[in-house]
Design an enzyme around this catalytic site. Structure first.
Site, short mmCIF file in Angstrom:
data_model
loop_
_atom_site.label_atom_id
_atom_site.label_comp_id
_atom_site.label_asym_id
_atom_site.label_seq_id
_atom_site.Cartn_x
_atom_site.Cartn_y
_atom_site.Cartn_z
N ARG A 22 8.79 3.11 4.78
CA ARG A 22 8.99 1.92 3.97
C ARG A 22 9.02 0.70 4.87
NH1 ARG A 22 14.53 2.90 1.12
NH2 ARG A 22 13.54 4.92 0.83
N THR A 23 8.72 -0.44 4.30
CA THR A 23 8.79 -1.69 5.04
C THR A 23 10.22 -2.18 5.01
OG1 THR A 23 6.53 -2.23 4.41
CG2 THR A 23 7.88 -4.03 5.23
#
Length: 245
Positions: A22-23
């Protein structure tokens, strides 16, 4: 060019199979996208800069893409998340084409899909760090909308993301009209992009302008704007400002 989002360390207690990508924070980002309706369709503009923090690391990042037969997408924000969104849309368009029923998703349907994706990811506390502009033409109807990273969305005759929302929208409110020709629309977008180049540190003088009509989508080759840097305000921008050297 593939920009990978940050991910969790591989030595987590649950093992690598439990890791999630995930960012966590935007690393490589693009700045403003500006778009408007004109008499035959939609025009959209974006520069090609990709900033690594405050460093203009990449100079050839394309941030506008054709989606299906009737839609055009532009994105600000994290480039790796934009690539993920394009993968979602590829699957959506492929699934739609597999029906082979003579129908195809229009820009309103694609925009609604994007609003649900962005809001869903926001509710998971794992947002896609982008502001998106979606425009298109289907059955003679022009459509232009935007959606933020938390799912806030609206339609309008002209939209902008990032700094463009503050610096370009006032120009568009003053000069846009419904019967804008292609040439006048391009000139108006170039005026907005020139202001952003002067005022936004993340903007670069290398941009593309995209057009979508009933006939299809065209994205221009990259080009630069003519600029003038001899304005008196540019000579000493801090002159008279309180608290500066």
């Amino acid at each position: 060019m593939n920009f990978m989002a940050s991910k969790q360390p591989e030595n987590s207690l649950l093992g690598p199979e439990a890791d999630s990508q995930r960012t966590l924070y935007p690393y490589v980002t693009g700045t403003s996208v500006v778009a408007l309706k004109y008499k035959d369709g939609i025009l959209m503009a974006a520069d090609m800069g990709g900033s690594y923090g405050s460093t203009l690391r990449y100079k050839s990042v394309e941030r506008m893409k054709s989606i299906g037969k009737h839609s055009l997408l532009g994105a600000s924000g994290e480039i790796s998340d934009f690539q993920e969104i394009l993968r979602y849309l590829d699957e959506l368009i492929l699934y739609d084409n597999m029906w082979d029923d003579g129908n195809s998703l229009g820009p309103k349907e694609v925009h609604n899909y994007l609003t649900r994706v962005m809001y869903n990811r926001r509710n998971k506390f794992n947002p896609l760090w982008n502001s998106l502009v979606l425009g298109g033409v289907k059955n003679g109807q022009k459509y232009l909308g935007t959606v933020s990273m938390i799912g806030v969305n609206f339609e309008d005759n002209h939209v902008a993301t990032g700094f463009g929302n503050h610096l370009a929208r006032p120009i568009l409110r003053q000069e846009w009209h419904e019967n804008l020709s292609y040439e006048d629309g391009v000139r108006l977008l170039e005026k907005c992009m020139r202001v952003l180049l002067y005022r936004d540190r993340s903007a670069i003088n290398k941009l593309q302008i995209a057009k979508i009509t009933e006939e299809g989508t065209t994205i221009s080759r990259p080009y630069s704007l003519k600029t003038y840097w001899e304005f008196s305000a540019f000579a000493n921008p801090a002159q008279g400002a309180v608290g500066t050297w």
